[in-house]
Design a protein around this motif. Sequence first.
Motif, short mmCIF file in Angstrom:
data_model
loop_
_atom_site.label_atom_id
_atom_site.label_comp_id
_atom_site.label_asym_id
_atom_site.label_seq_id
_atom_site.Cartn_x
_atom_site.Cartn_y
_atom_site.Cartn_z
N LYS A 171 -3.71 -5.65 -4.27
CA LYS A 171 -2.70 -4.67 -4.66
C LYS A 171 -3.32 -3.48 -5.38
O LYS A 171 -2.81 -2.36 -5.29
N GLU A 172 -4.41 -3.72 -6.11
CA GLU A 172 -5.07 -2.62 -6.80
C GLU A 172 -5.69 -1.63 -5.81
O GLU A 172 -5.65 -0.42 -6.04
N ILE A 173 -6.22 -2.14 -4.74
CA ILE A 173 -6.93 -1.28 -3.80
C ILE A 173 -6.01 -0.72 -2.71
O ILE A 173 -6.20 0.39 -2.23
N ILE A 174 -4.97 -1.50 -2.32
CA ILE A 174 -3.98 -1.03 -1.33
C ILE A 174 -2.59 -1.42 -1.84
O ILE A 174 -2.07 -2.50 -1.51
N PRO A 175 -1.96 -0.61 -2.67
CA PRO A 175 -0.71 -0.98 -3.33
C PRO A 175 0.44 -1.35 -2.39
O PRO A 175 1.30 -2.16 -2.75
N ASP A 176 0.46 -0.77 -1.18
CA ASP A 176 1.60 -1.02 -0.29
C ASP A 176 1.31 -2.10 0.76
O ASP A 176 2.07 -2.26 1.71
N VAL A 177 0.22 -2.85 0.59
CA VAL A 177 -0.08 -3.92 1.53
C VAL A 177 0.84 -5.11 1.27
O VAL A 177 1.21 -5.39 0.13
N HIS A 178 1.25 -5.79 2.33
CA HIS A 178 2.01 -7.03 2.20
C HIS A 178 1.05 -8.16 1.82
O HIS A 178 0.00 -8.33 2.47
N VAL A 179 1.38 -8.94 0.80
CA VAL A 179 0.51 -10.02 0.35
C VAL A 179 1.25 -11.35 0.47
O VAL A 179 2.36 -11.52 -0.05
N LEU A 180 0.60 -12.28 1.14
CA LEU A 180 1.20 -13.57 1.45
C LEU A 180 0.25 -14.69 1.04
O LEU A 180 -0.97 -14.57 1.17
N ILE A 181 0.82 -15.79 0.51
CA ILE A 181 0.02 -16.98 0.19
C ILE A 181 0.60 -18.18 0.94
O ILE A 181 1.82 -18.32 1.07
N GLY A 182 -0.28 -19.05 1.42
CA GLY A 182 0.14 -20.29 2.05
C GLY A 182 -0.80 -21.41 1.69
O GLY A 182 -1.87 -21.20 1.11
N GLY A 183 -0.41 -22.64 2.02
CA GLY A 183 -1.26 -23.78 1.73
C GLY A 183 -0.53 -24.86 0.95
O GLY A 183 0.65 -24.75 0.63
N GLN A 184 -1.24 -25.92 0.63
CA GLN A 184 -0.61 -27.08 -0.01
C GLN A 184 -0.11 -26.79 -1.42
O GLN A 184 0.98 -27.23 -1.80
N HIS A 185 -0.91 -26.08 -2.21
CA HIS A 185 -0.48 -25.82 -3.60
C HIS A 185 0.81 -25.00 -3.66
O HIS A 185 1.77 -25.43 -4.32
N PRO A 186 0.90 -23.85 -3.01
CA PRO A 186 2.16 -23.11 -3.05
C PRO A 186 3.31 -23.82 -2.34
O PRO A 186 4.47 -23.58 -2.65
N GLU A 237 6.90 -21.63 -7.34
CA GLU A 237 7.21 -20.85 -8.55
C GLU A 237 5.98 -20.69 -9.43
O GLU A 237 5.90 -19.75 -10.24
N MET A 238 5.02 -21.59 -9.30
CA MET A 238 3.84 -21.59 -10.15
C MET A 238 2.85 -20.49 -9.77
O MET A 238 1.99 -20.11 -10.55
N ILE A 239 2.96 -19.96 -8.56
CA ILE A 239 1.97 -19.02 -8.07
C ILE A 239 2.59 -17.70 -7.61
O ILE A 239 1.89 -16.74 -7.31
N LEU A 240 3.91 -17.64 -7.57
CA LEU A 240 4.59 -16.42 -7.14
C LEU A 240 4.65 -15.44 -8.30
O LEU A 240 5.43 -15.62 -9.24
N ASP A 241 3.82 -14.40 -8.26
CA ASP A 241 3.86 -13.40 -9.33
C ASP A 241 4.02 -12.01 -8.74
O ASP A 241 4.28 -11.85 -7.54
N LYS A 242 3.86 -10.99 -9.55
CA LYS A 242 4.17 -9.62 -9.12
C LYS A 242 3.26 -9.12 -8.00
O LYS A 242 3.60 -8.16 -7.31
N ASN A 243 2.11 -9.74 -7.82
CA ASN A 243 1.19 -9.32 -6.77
C ASN A 243 1.33 -10.11 -5.48
O ASN A 243 0.57 -9.90 -4.54
N VAL A 244 2.30 -11.03 -5.45
CA VAL A 244 2.53 -11.87 -4.28
C VAL A 244 3.91 -11.54 -3.72
O VAL A 244 4.92 -11.72 -4.40
#
Length: 490
Positions: A120-135, A140-147
């Motif tokens: 987000k710092e380098i490309i503010p308008d990029v879509h950011v997605l997380i996947g995997g076993q932990h999320p 709720e534990m990993i969803l923050d303003k940059n996700v």
Amino acid sequence: MPIYPNKNLKKKIQKILLVNPPGKITVTKEGSRERKLAVPPLGLAYLAAGLLKHGFEVEILDILIEGFYNESVVEDAIIYGLNDKEIKERILESNPDLIGVSCIISNRSKEVVNVCKLAKEIIPDVHVLIGGQHPSGMPEMILDKNVDFILRGESDNSLIDLIKRINGNKDLISVAGIVLKDKEEIYINKIQDYPDVKTLPYPAWDIFKLEKYWNAGVCDYEINPEEQKRFLIMMTSRGCPHHCYFCTSELMGGRRYRQRDSDDVIKEIKLYKEKYNIEKIHFWDDNFFVNKDRAKTLLKFLIENFKDIEFEIPSGSEVNAIDGEMIDLMAKAGFKKLFLAVESPNETIQEKLIDKRVKLYRVPDVVKDAQNKGLIVEGSFMVGFPGETKEQMDNTFELAKKMGFDRISISIVNPLPGTPLYGQCKKENLLYPDYDPKNIRWSAENIKLSVPRGYLSKRRRETWVEYMKNKIDINKYEKEKVNSLNKQKK
């Protein structure tokens, strides 16, 4: 209530950057450290194949392998991979419309969130997605303003659906397994998708730098690995029908065990032999042996088709499924090691807490039979279940040394977010106040037990050293790791 794509983000997604985060290993008080691994991320390879099939442009950034020899000490851990500056440079060079970051292991979630922040710092308008076993277990534990999004479970289909909905400016909330935040409210679609494994394209290994993994030569936890081999990892099935309350497999596959056709598995291996001259295949199934007849049929196919390829199953094999015929077939098929998931050698723990119900009386004979066929046999054990007595814990350490294994590994039970074990520990207030699900260590206690904290970690260490000192050069093994750690601290 429908939720439409964020107008502040890119309106059209065509280029996707899939990211594997830095590696992380813990360091114990005596200076020993875990073994680094360098395994190409199979989940990202499957996602890349699906995206390419649908006409999208895909690039891979494996932070771990790109900076494999760069190590930095952070508290009681060693992080290895590209540094922040290098990560930002790689992201800017790619300039994607969407970045998807893999978060398989809970104790790497801090590093995953940091990657999202850098993006987000380098490309503010990029879509950011997380996947995997932990999320998938605790979004709720990993969803923050940059996700911007989380996709829970297997996302082969849901990722394509999400991108198409963003590109069409359509409602996002109905995407299978999606988690997103609208203002201060978090929305979770509990419906997940379980792809038909018979229709998925083969992993897109062509866009990975496979030579880097082969050169690193650490694709498993064997203490004294043989010469480096050209290897790949595969899955012949997805999911596991068992319900072990400490395991995260169910978070992804939902106990939906899905098998590929053996003919197709053989076809894929032949392709890898032809394209990459592969010398070794690792099967990363959740439970390769759960269907005994199917496993034996596949092993026979391997024997018939591949005389010059070794095979390995790094995950804990289901003890009850291993018989003399299975061992004989494994030996003939080119397997060098058998990893048995004993879990607990206590009958009462097996009956109450371990869905596989390991028939413990069979273990010594299985070990001896496999060794007679030339296989190295490792047994994995767990100790420190809620309610486990001191006598039962001590019994685990003693029995682990009496089953005849060539290698043993003993983990202290720790609750992974999203598992029933985690829910029980939270409900019954069994966790120590400093428990950090983002920094879980299998060598340390986080659950309140009938013994003082530190007892299990001490006994675990002593048991391992006592048992393994006659099997490996522990002084050399530990010295190498201490020297590496001291070098990083200077």
